[in-house]
Design an enzyme around this catalytic site. Structure first.
Site, PDB file in Angstrom:
ATOM      1  N   ASP A 136      35.598  40.823  31.697  1.00 48.91           N
ATOM      2  CA  ASP A 136      34.341  40.465  32.382  1.00 48.91           C
ATOM      3  C   ASP A 136      33.262  39.990  31.417  1.00 48.91           C
ATOM      4  O   ASP A 136      32.066  40.159  31.684  1.00 48.91           O
ATOM      5  CB  ASP A 136      33.794  41.645  33.211  1.00 48.91           C
ATOM      6  N   LYS A 167      34.145  34.805  30.404  1.00 50.02           N
ATOM      7  CA  LYS A 167      35.061  33.776  29.884  1.00 50.02           C
ATOM      8  C   LYS A 167      35.191  32.593  30.846  1.00 50.02           C
ATOM      9  O   LYS A 167      35.319  31.459  30.406  1.00 50.02           O
ATOM     10  CB  LYS A 167      36.460  34.368  29.660  1.00 50.02           C
ATOM     11  N   GLY A 179      39.383  37.821  37.331  1.00 54.73           N
ATOM     12  CA  GLY A 179      38.455  37.217  38.285  1.00 54.73           C
ATOM     13  C   GLY A 179      37.495  36.346  37.498  1.00 54.73           C
ATOM     14  O   GLY A 179      36.506  36.833  36.978  1.00 54.73           O
ATOM     15  N   HIS A 180      37.845  35.075  37.347  1.00 50.42           N
ATOM     16  CA  HIS A 180      37.029  34.182  36.513  1.00 50.42           C
ATOM     17  C   HIS A 180      36.058  33.406  37.400  1.00 50.42           C
ATOM     18  O   HIS A 180      36.451  32.616  38.240  1.00 50.42           O
ATOM     19  CB  HIS A 180      37.936  33.266  35.685  1.00 50.42           C
ATOM     20  N   GLN A 229      41.269  39.362  31.073  1.00 55.48           N
ATOM     21  CA  GLN A 229      40.885  40.727  30.643  1.00 55.48           C
ATOM     22  C   GLN A 229      40.244  40.637  29.250  1.00 55.48           C
ATOM     23  O   GLN A 229      39.551  39.675  28.979  1.00 55.48           O
ATOM     24  CB  GLN A 229      42.080  41.688  30.670  1.00 55.48           C
ATOM     25  N   SER A 249      25.581  31.939  25.923  1.00 54.07           N
ATOM     26  CA  SER A 249      25.572  31.515  27.311  1.00 54.07           C
ATOM     27  C   SER A 249      24.314  32.134  27.904  1.00 54.07           C
ATOM     28  O   SER A 249      24.103  33.340  27.800  1.00 54.07           O
ATOM     29  CB  SER A 249      26.828  32.028  28.012  1.00 54.07           C
TER      30      SER A 249
HETATM   31  P1  IMP Z   1      45.423  46.367  36.155  1.00 55.40           P
HETATM   32  O1  IMP Z   1      45.337  45.218  35.214  1.00 55.40           O
HETATM   33  O2  IMP Z   1      45.104  45.992  37.582  1.00 55.40           O
HETATM   34  O3  IMP Z   1      46.710  47.117  36.020  1.00 55.40           O
HETATM   35  O4  IMP Z   1      44.270  47.412  35.749  1.00 55.40           O
HETATM   36  C1  IMP Z   1      44.302  48.117  34.511  1.00 55.40           C
HETATM   37  C2  IMP Z   1      42.901  48.281  33.936  1.00 55.40           C
HETATM   38  O5  IMP Z   1      42.422  47.007  33.529  1.00 55.40           O
HETATM   39  C3  IMP Z   1      41.877  48.822  34.930  1.00 55.40           C
HETATM   40  O6  IMP Z   1      40.933  49.606  34.227  1.00 55.40           O
HETATM   41  C4  IMP Z   1      41.189  47.564  35.441  1.00 55.40           C
HETATM   42  O7  IMP Z   1      39.884  47.823  35.899  1.00 55.40           O
HETATM   43  C5  IMP Z   1      41.189  46.716  34.177  1.00 55.40           C
HETATM   44  N1  IMP Z   1      41.173  45.279  34.445  1.00 55.40           N
HETATM   45  C6  IMP Z   1      42.204  44.504  34.849  1.00 55.40           C
HETATM   46  N2  IMP Z   1      41.815  43.237  34.957  1.00 55.40           N
HETATM   47  C7  IMP Z   1      40.530  43.185  34.618  1.00 55.40           C
HETATM   48  C8  IMP Z   1      39.576  42.122  34.496  1.00 55.40           C
HETATM   49  O8  IMP Z   1      39.864  40.941  34.724  1.00 55.40           O
HETATM   50  N3  IMP Z   1      38.325  42.487  34.098  1.00 55.40           N
HETATM   51  C9  IMP Z   1      38.010  43.764  33.789  1.00 55.40           C
HETATM   52  N4  IMP Z   1      38.855  44.780  33.879  1.00 55.40           N
HETATM   53  C10 IMP Z   1      40.113  44.495  34.288  1.00 55.40           C
END
Ligand code: IMP
Length: 433
Positions: free
Chosen positions: A14, A17, A41-42, A220, A411
């Site tokens: 988050d 990016k 979630g971009h 991530q 940014s």
């Molecule tokens: P998973 O990727 O859904 O298995 O989640 C594993 C951990 O990564 C959790 O703490 C999620 O909140 C975190 N996480 C997964 N994708 C994102 C992202 O795009 N942004 C922030 N945290 C993420």
């Protein structure tokens, strides 16, 4: 000239990016995602509309960009279907511009069921998108790949085997009836496959053979990397630069001439459970969350917020060999009278400046802060570094000094045009005087 650009998160995801990839894709031919799936979630502001892409590479919103989904990703076909519809709604022609690896694994409906069931038993706060279970099946050699969709009989056999296992697990271990069925899944998967069949190819070879410019879009962040992050409170892929080679199917040598950009917020956030040494639990944390609009773009969950952690950033710089940092959301700090910067941790009376692997050690680490006076001036939307208040420059200077790399860009808002270069990097097609 930076013909290959790697853009990745230097914190817990988050970092903003999406906006950076969208902005820089203007000058690049291809945008390639190499790990993760629709847990990302971009967010991009496209023609005044907030668009969130979970699966497709962000650059796809530019009509000249080829978007690539590699073998390191796990693909949820239902999300792909939704995002292709979204592009259609936006009037964006994606024909011939989206490619998906024939080696990429699929996220099936039963992976989402398992994600939910595992979370019920002392989970870590996943996005419930089935990501962990899909990677479990991949590495347990029970996964189903894009290339399996060509052979309906083989696909049915694989699904039946998976269903038998998931049904037993769901019903005998968790005591819950499995509501999804082989036939429904088969029908749904094949329907969507019809739509994307022409996109499926050997993208590893495609990337290897092209001389076009490319951005590798990390999802991530480094601290969620399955090996280098805060395990087990991580995602199930190598979301740092470590995922580049296995994610694309290319040798690490391929990336030796790439420029590595790390994106970090001017403060820190994370969603889900896990260590967060600089977390602010009281009203200051709430204030950061409100000012920064810190709610998950995939799940809507409130994000945990805290001061910037330069131990984390230094870890990210080393693990990824970051060449330059981009700092986002500096303006969220505009109204703070005092701003804290974590420069090290104190562990059992000793000062440490590296990020420990052990959760027990991390639990006992206390941030060592320096406190700065806030700049109390508006930095939102500034385009010229000369307009940056001196105290904000000082803040950037401390980040550079402690991490040992330059901050190349700020940014300064969610819109494409809200940014300022601090130090130019050699982007294709841009001339520098
Ligand atoms: P998973 O990727 O859904 O298995 O989640 C594993 C951990 O990564 C959790 O703490 C999620 O909140 C975190 N996480 C997964 N994708 C994102 C992202 O795009 N942004 C922030 N945290 C993420």
């Amino acid at each position: 000239m930076e013909r290959k650009l790697v853009i990745l998160g230097a914190q817990w995801g988050d970092e903003g990016k999406g906006k950076i990839v969208d902005l820089l894709s203007e000058n690049y031919d291809m945008v390639i995602r190499y790990q993760g799936g629709s847990n990302a979630g971009h967010t991009v502001i496209y023609r005044d509309r907030k668009v969130i892409l979970h699966l497709l590479p962000t650059g796809i919103l530019h009509p000249h960009v080829t978007g690539v989904i590699t073998q390191g990703m796990v693909v949820d076909l239902e999300v792909l279907d939704q995002e292709l519809n979204l592009l259609k709604d936006l009037g964006i022609d994606y024909e011939g511009r989206v490619f998906i690896s024939d080696r990429a694994h699929l996220v099936m409906p039963y992976h989402k069921v398992l994600d939910r069931l595992f979370e019920r038993r002392g989970g870590i706060g996943t996005t419930l998108r089935g990501i962990g279970p899909a990677y479990m099946f991949k590495f347990g050699r029970k996964g189903i790949r894009m290339s399996d969709l060509e052979d309906k009989n083989r696909l049915r056999d694989l699904l039946e085997e998976n269903f038998a296992f998931v049904r037993d697990l769901s019903e005998k271990v968790f005591g819950e009836r499995l509501e999804v069925s082989v036939e429904d899944t088969l029908e749904k998967v094949l329907r969507i496959y019809e739509r994307c069949r022409d996109m499926v190819t050997d993208v590893s070879r495609m990337i290897w053979e092209t001389d076009r410019s490319m951005i590798f879009e990390g999802a991530q962040g480094t601290m969620l990397d399955v090996d280098m992050g805060t395990y087990p409170f991580v995602t199930s892929s190598n979301s740092s630069a470590l995922g580049l080679a296995n994610g694309t199917g290319l040798s690490p040598k391929f990336f030796s001439d790439a420029y590595f950009l790390g994106v970090a917020k001017a403060y820190t956030t994370r969603v889900g459970g896990g260590p967060f040494p600089t977390e602010l639990k009281g009203s200051e944390g709430d204030r950061l969350r409100d000012l920064g609009g810190e709610y998950g773009s995939t799940t809507g969950r409130p994000r945990r917020c805290g001061w910037i952690d330069l131990v984390v950033l230094r870890h990210a710089v080393r693990v990824n060999q970051i060449d330059g940092l981009i700092i986002t959301k500096l303006d969220v700090l505009d109204s703070f009278e005092e701003i804290k910067v974590c420069v090290a941790y104190e562990y059992e009376g000793e000062r440490i400046d590296y990020f420990p692997a052990s959760l027990s050690v991390l639990e006992r680490c206390k941030p060592v802060y320096i406190t700065l006076k806030g700049w109390l001036k508006n930095t939102k939307g500034i385009r010229d570094v000369a307009d940056l208040p001196p105290r904000a420059r000082e803040y950037i200077g401390i980040i550079e000094e402690v991490t040992g790399v330059p901050v190349v860009m700020l940014s300064t808002g969610p819109r494409r045009e809200e940014y300022a270069w601090l130090k130019g990097i050699q982007i294709p097609g841009v001339s520098y005087s």
